[in-house]
Design an enzyme around this catalytic site. Sequence first.
Site, mmCIF file in Angstrom:
data_model
loop_
_atom_site.group_PDB
_atom_site.id
_atom_site.type_symbol
_atom_site.label_atom_id
_atom_site.label_comp_id
_atom_site.label_asym_id
_atom_site.label_seq_id
_atom_site.Cartn_x
_atom_site.Cartn_y
_atom_site.Cartn_z
ATOM 1 N N ASP A 1 -9.642 -3.298 -6.600
ATOM 2 C CA ASP A 1 -9.183 -2.774 -5.262
ATOM 3 C C ASP A 1 -10.386 -1.572 -5.105
ATOM 4 O OD1 ASP A 1 -7.718 -0.722 -3.714
ATOM 5 O OD2 ASP A 1 -6.028 -1.712 -3.934
ATOM 6 N N SER B 1 0.932 -1.178 0.130
ATOM 7 C CA SER B 1 0.101 -0.084 0.116
ATOM 8 C C SER B 1 0.891 1.427 -0.093
ATOM 9 C CB SER B 1 -0.946 0.094 1.099
ATOM 10 O OG SER B 1 -2.110 0.922 1.059
ATOM 11 N N HIS C 1 -7.642 -4.795 -1.762
ATOM 12 C CA HIS C 1 -6.274 -4.087 -1.421
ATOM 13 C C HIS C 1 -5.780 -4.855 -0.359
ATOM 14 C CE1 HIS C 1 -4.075 -0.459 -0.881
ATOM 15 N NE2 HIS C 1 -4.330 -0.966 0.369
#
Length: 312
Positions: free
Chosen positions: A258, A134, A287
């Site tokens: 995502d 991320s 995600h």
Amino acid sequence: MTGDLQTLRNFLLRPRIDLSPWPAERLWLPVSGGDQLAARLHARDRLGERPLVVLIHGLSGCEDSIYIRASARFWLSLGHPVLRLNLRGSQPSRPRCRGHYHGGRSEDPQSALDALVSRERSAARQGLILVGYSLGGNVLIKLLAEAGRRLPVRAAASVSAPIDLEATSERFHAPRNRLYLRWLLTLLKREAVAPPAELSAAERRAIAEARTVREFDDRFIAPRFGFADAGDYYRRCSGLRFLPEVEVPFAALHADDDPWIPDDAYAEAARIANANLRIHVTDGGGHVGFHGQGDPRPWHDRAIEAFVRAAG
């Protein structure tokens, strides 16, 4: 909903990731301003025998995020030493950090890894495999563009990195993500003000009054780090602009469902003329999810390991 379920799976199930077969030691790695980053080093005795895998967490995460622990177990089971690195101001680092991280503060992991390689010279013999998740993936891309060849990096990868911070902010603040937004903003505020964070009264007020992540970035992150506003911060720190300068084998993994990060930037990344890059967008995975049936190991770990083997 599949992308949301992939994203929330670890949060809902809270799987226990047992790392006790590979005891870890606490390291404190120096960065600018007298702060130190906390890290957990597993299997020190393997340094110099196999490449050291360095795992960098995402926004509001830390060394104990489930995805970090799962990846640590994956690589340790393959015989690698592993370092779980915490960013400046994250919960494990906070006791020795007055400052805070942001999506472009790549000099922190660079300084920490410089210190580690200097301290543990055997780590340089087999090199480093760097993996960022991320926001940590965005930080990693900037680090690779700036210092990838100076550090002994063999290969690197990102998982669900927001390589266009502006587009990610727009998507994240969409009405469908309001529950995610409320949850993340609560974590960001708690992390930013935890002692011994060094904050002015104005900064504390800006953090407390922020109603969105963009306001948090606009009123706290941007002025603190010399950006004109949130938009300027996003433009100057987005990983997409640094991908052409990456000089080591690098894989960027992303899922088309995502819920936080749109695909467009990855389509643009795939057109970059850089032979070191591999851009892989899957049909699903959420995600930092990529969970499948029949194998407890997330697909992204297996894909990165295959990429590293192919890269040599």
